[in-house]
Design a protein around this motif. Sequence first.
Motif, short mmCIF file in Angstrom:
data_model
loop_
_atom_site.label_atom_id
_atom_site.label_comp_id
_atom_site.label_asym_id
_atom_site.label_seq_id
_atom_site.Cartn_x
_atom_site.Cartn_y
_atom_site.Cartn_z
N ILE A 120 0.83 -1.20 0.00
CA ILE A 120 0.00 0.00 0.00
C ILE A 120 0.87 1.26 0.00
N VAL A 121 1.89 1.28 0.86
CA VAL A 121 2.72 2.47 1.03
C VAL A 121 3.63 2.70 -0.18
N SER A 122 4.12 1.61 -0.77
CA SER A 122 5.06 1.74 -1.89
C SER A 122 4.38 1.69 -3.26
N GLY A 123 3.28 0.95 -3.35
CA GLY A 123 2.63 0.75 -4.64
C GLY A 123 3.37 -0.22 -5.53
N ASP A 124 4.35 -0.91 -4.96
CA ASP A 124 5.21 -1.82 -5.73
C ASP A 124 5.24 -3.18 -5.05
N ILE A 125 4.80 -4.22 -5.75
CA ILE A 125 4.78 -5.57 -5.18
C ILE A 125 6.16 -5.99 -4.70
N LEU A 126 7.18 -5.63 -5.45
CA LEU A 126 8.54 -6.07 -5.10
C LEU A 126 9.06 -5.41 -3.83
N GLN A 127 8.38 -4.36 -3.36
CA GLN A 127 8.78 -3.70 -2.12
C GLN A 127 8.13 -4.35 -0.89
N ALA A 128 7.27 -5.33 -1.13
CA ALA A 128 6.61 -6.02 -0.02
C ALA A 128 7.58 -7.02 0.61
N HIS A 129 7.88 -6.86 1.88
CA HIS A 129 8.79 -7.75 2.58
C HIS A 129 8.00 -8.94 3.12
N VAL A 130 8.28 -10.11 2.59
CA VAL A 130 7.52 -11.30 2.97
C VAL A 130 8.45 -12.40 3.48
N THR A 131 7.90 -13.26 4.31
CA THR A 131 8.60 -14.45 4.77
C THR A 131 7.62 -15.61 4.73
N THR A 132 8.14 -16.80 4.90
CA THR A 132 7.26 -17.98 4.89
C THR A 132 6.26 -17.93 6.04
N GLU A 133 6.58 -17.19 7.10
CA GLU A 133 5.66 -17.10 8.24
C GLU A 133 4.38 -16.34 7.87
N ASP A 134 4.40 -15.62 6.75
CA ASP A 134 3.20 -14.91 6.31
C ASP A 134 2.18 -15.85 5.68
#
Length: 203
Positions: free
Chosen positions: A38-52
């Motif tokens: 939401i804040v970046s508007g860029d999927i690649l800026q989403a910080h994800v881990t397997t815990e998500d």
Amino acid sequence: MLHLQNGVYRTIGRMMSTIIVQGGEPPAFLSQSVVDYIVSGDILQAHVTTEDIGDPDLRENLNKVQHATLQDDLEKAVSCCDSWRYQVEGLPLVVTMANRDVFVKNTVLYHIVVQRQSCLDQLIDGLSHYGVLLLLRKNPSLRVLLDIPGEDKGQEADFIAGILKPSYSVLGSNRRAKEELMVVKFREFLQCVENKELRDTGL
């Protein structure tokens, strides 16, 4: 799909915007990765881990891929993903020790953001109501209004002071010196709160 067609997510976004501008209880119920998007508007800026990942079987399989120490173990772990991995765009066809992190990250991004992107984009459109989206993107620290609260450690004085930007009078005016002094006193107050040094002065 029906909710998407009826604009339900846009309505939710507008409701969240209204709550924020009216100073209500912050709608802080979104995961970090969703707020990143939401804040970046860029999927690649989403910080994800397997815990998500909510699916425990998928999460376990991805953890096996991520932590395999031998190529044979990696291949066995990847084989457990064969039922779905060829349907996910952007995944390497051959998974090796060198590219397994890309495999895991793109898989998590797919399941957490990409699959829901249309819904999230509609929510983002709703958040543009009252200029809230623009405010969030200009001041990323305000994401605390949307993030699910983690462990409550309190907010540091510098963090709070960084969110609040003083608007001073013209340099050299009579009011400027008083305003600057007020900001200094406010910072001292925040530091006292952080250090638990506040006391009743009897005033």
